[in-house]
Design a protein around this motif. Structure first.
Motif, PDB file in Angstrom:
ATOM      1  N   UNK A   1       0.925  -1.153  -0.014  1.00 18.85           N
ATOM      2  CA  UNK A   1      -0.091   0.037  -0.163  1.00 18.85           C
ATOM      3  C   UNK A   1       0.892   1.359  -0.060  1.00 18.85           C
ATOM      4  N   UNK A   2       2.007   1.163   0.193  1.00 26.47           N
ATOM      5  CA  UNK A   2       2.957   2.233   0.248  1.00 26.47           C
ATOM      6  C   UNK A   2       3.963   2.401  -0.798  1.00 26.47           C
ATOM      7  N   UNK A   3       4.413   1.000  -1.226  1.00 21.42           N
ATOM      8  CA  UNK A   3       5.559   0.839  -2.104  1.00 21.42           C
ATOM      9  C   UNK A   3       4.969   0.254  -3.436  1.00 21.42           C
ATOM     10  N   UNK A   4       5.449   0.628  -4.598  1.00 25.81           N
ATOM     11  CA  UNK A   4       4.817   0.144  -5.871  1.00 25.81           C
ATOM     12  C   UNK A   4       6.225  -0.170  -6.926  1.00 25.81           C
ATOM     13  N   UNK A   5       6.082  -1.589  -7.207  1.00 29.70           N
ATOM     14  CA  UNK A   5       7.333  -1.924  -8.224  1.00 29.70           C
ATOM     15  C   UNK A   5       6.703  -1.809  -9.655  1.00 29.70           C
ATOM     16  N   UNK A   6       7.846  -1.475 -10.405  1.00 28.70           N
ATOM     17  CA  UNK A   6       7.175  -1.707 -11.759  1.00 28.70           C
ATOM     18  C   UNK A   6       8.384  -1.632 -12.745  1.00 28.70           C
ATOM     19  N   UNK A   7       8.454  -2.043 -13.880  1.00 24.80           N
ATOM     20  CA  UNK A   7       9.485  -2.152 -14.926  1.00 24.80           C
ATOM     21  C   UNK A   7       9.276  -1.700 -16.111  1.00 24.80           C
ATOM     22  N   UNK A   8      10.118  -1.190 -16.711  1.00 25.42           N
ATOM     23  CA  UNK A   8      10.369  -0.470 -18.296  1.00 25.42           C
ATOM     24  C   UNK A   8      11.203  -1.300 -19.076  1.00 25.42           C
ATOM     25  N   UNK A   9      10.834  -2.226 -19.735  1.00 21.24           N
ATOM     26  CA  UNK A   9      11.703  -3.178 -20.391  1.00 21.24           C
ATOM     27  C   UNK A   9      12.358  -2.467 -21.643  1.00 21.24           C
ATOM     28  N   UNK A  10      11.907  -1.393 -22.141  1.00 24.51           N
ATOM     29  CA  UNK A  10      12.484  -0.809 -23.184  1.00 24.51           C
ATOM     30  C   UNK A  10      13.782   0.230 -22.649  1.00 24.51           C
ATOM     31  N   UNK A  11      13.807   0.440 -21.360  1.00 24.00           N
ATOM     32  CA  UNK A  11      14.858   1.153 -20.850  1.00 24.00           C
ATOM     33  C   UNK A  11      15.881   0.035 -19.715  1.00 24.00           C
ATOM     34  N   UNK A  12      15.318  -1.179 -19.889  1.00 24.95           N
ATOM     35  CA  UNK A  12      16.009  -2.106 -18.828  1.00 24.95           C
ATOM     36  C   UNK A  12      16.238  -1.770 -17.478  1.00 24.95           C
ATOM     37  N   UNK A  13      15.178  -1.228 -17.131  1.00 24.59           N
ATOM     38  CA  UNK A  13      14.981  -0.769 -15.640  1.00 24.59           C
ATOM     39  C   UNK A  13      13.724  -1.095 -15.027  1.00 24.59           C
ATOM     40  N   UNK A  14      14.063  -1.375 -13.612  1.00 21.35           N
ATOM     41  CA  UNK A  14      12.943  -1.656 -12.437  1.00 21.35           C
ATOM     42  C   UNK A  14      12.929  -0.707 -11.659  1.00 21.35           C
ATOM     43  N   UNK A  15      11.808  -0.128 -11.417  1.00 15.56           N
ATOM     44  CA  UNK A  15      11.745   1.044 -10.240  1.00 15.56           C
ATOM     45  C   UNK A  15      10.904   0.504  -8.982  1.00 15.56           C
ATOM     46  N   UNK A  16      11.602   1.241  -7.793  1.00 12.50           N
ATOM     47  CA  UNK A  16      10.538   0.911  -6.595  1.00 12.50           C
ATOM     48  C   UNK A  16      10.210   2.232  -6.483  1.00 12.50           C
ATOM     49  N   UNK A  17       8.955   2.543  -6.266  1.00 14.18           N
ATOM     50  CA  UNK A  17       8.331   3.825  -5.719  1.00 14.18           C
ATOM     51  C   UNK A  17       7.889   3.692  -4.406  1.00 14.18           C
ATOM     52  N   UNK A  18       8.224   4.678  -3.331  1.00 14.95           N
ATOM     53  CA  UNK A  18       8.408   4.474  -2.097  1.00 14.95           C
ATOM     54  C   UNK A  18       7.515   5.723  -1.615  1.00 14.95           C
ATOM     55  N   UNK A  19       6.316   5.447  -1.056  1.00 13.42           N
ATOM     56  CA  UNK A  19       5.427   6.676  -0.456  1.00 13.42           C
ATOM     57  C   UNK A  19       5.403   6.644   0.895  1.00 13.42           C
ATOM     58  N   UNK A  20       4.997   7.688   1.772  1.00  9.43           N
ATOM     59  CA  UNK A  20       4.704   7.591   3.106  1.00  9.43           C
ATOM     60  C   UNK A  20       6.019   6.859   3.795  1.00  9.43           C
ATOM     61  N   UNK A  21       7.246   7.234   3.686  1.00  8.81           N
ATOM     62  CA  UNK A  21       8.199   6.516   4.035  1.00  8.81           C
ATOM     63  C   UNK A  21       8.138   6.738   5.903  1.00  8.81           C
ATOM     64  N   UNK A  22       8.793   5.717   6.288  1.00 11.05           N
ATOM     65  CA  UNK A  22       8.826   5.575   7.730  1.00 11.05           C
ATOM     66  C   UNK A  22      10.275   5.481   8.287  1.00 11.05           C
ATOM     67  N   UNK A  23      10.763   5.978   9.417  1.00 13.86           N
ATOM     68  CA  UNK A  23      11.992   5.502   9.804  1.00 13.86           C
ATOM     69  C   UNK A  23      12.374   4.161   9.881  1.00 13.86           C
ATOM     70  N   UNK A  24      11.276   3.407   9.754  1.00 15.01           N
ATOM     71  CA  UNK A  24      11.656   2.031   9.829  1.00 15.01           C
ATOM     72  C   UNK A  24      11.884   1.493   8.439  1.00 15.01           C
ATOM     73  N   UNK A  25      11.902   2.198   7.642  1.00  6.43           N
ATOM     74  CA  UNK A  25      12.314   1.898   6.141  1.00  6.43           C
ATOM     75  C   UNK A  25      13.659   2.118   5.862  1.00  6.43           C
TER      76      UNK A  25
END
Length: 121
Positions: A65-89
């Protein structure tokens, strides 16, 4: 396959970050990709994974619910989107690649060097 993670930094609680992991090699699209993290004094843990086809994603309960993983094969890149970050992250975040399905253990063929994410309270 060589993996290069980046995008880490020092942020405040509640902020957002996006971590890219760039991969070399022409067969990136055949690999399941995942992110792991390791905090000081703790064991590494699975954070998120995405299937080679991109149609299935998996998350640790602590980031769902806070993080989202995605990939763009055209760019050979995977992303980790992180929202509502907490100190325990706070941890070093690593990307990893393997053929076949996403697994939540460390059974991956290739690992990036890690990028530090620090979340202040």
């Amino acid at each position: 396959v060589q993996l290069q993670a980046s995008g880490g930094g020092l942020v405040q609680a509640g902020d957002s970050l996006r971590l890219p992991c760039a991969a070399s090699g022409r067969t990136f699209s055949r690999y399941a990709m995942s992110w792991f993290r390791q905090a000081p004094g703790k064991q590494g843990e699975f954070v998120a994974g995405i299937s080679w086809s991109g149609d299935r994603t998996y998350y640790a309960d602590s980031v769902k619910g806070r993080f989202a993983i995605s990939r763009d094969d055209a760019k050979n890149t995977v992303y980790l989107g992180m929202n509502s970050l907490k100190p325990e992250d706070t941890a070093v975040y690593y990307c990893a690649a393997k053929k076949g399905s996403v697994v939540r253990d460390r059974g991956y063929d290739y690992w990036g060097q890690g990028t530090q994410v620090t979340v202040s309270s």
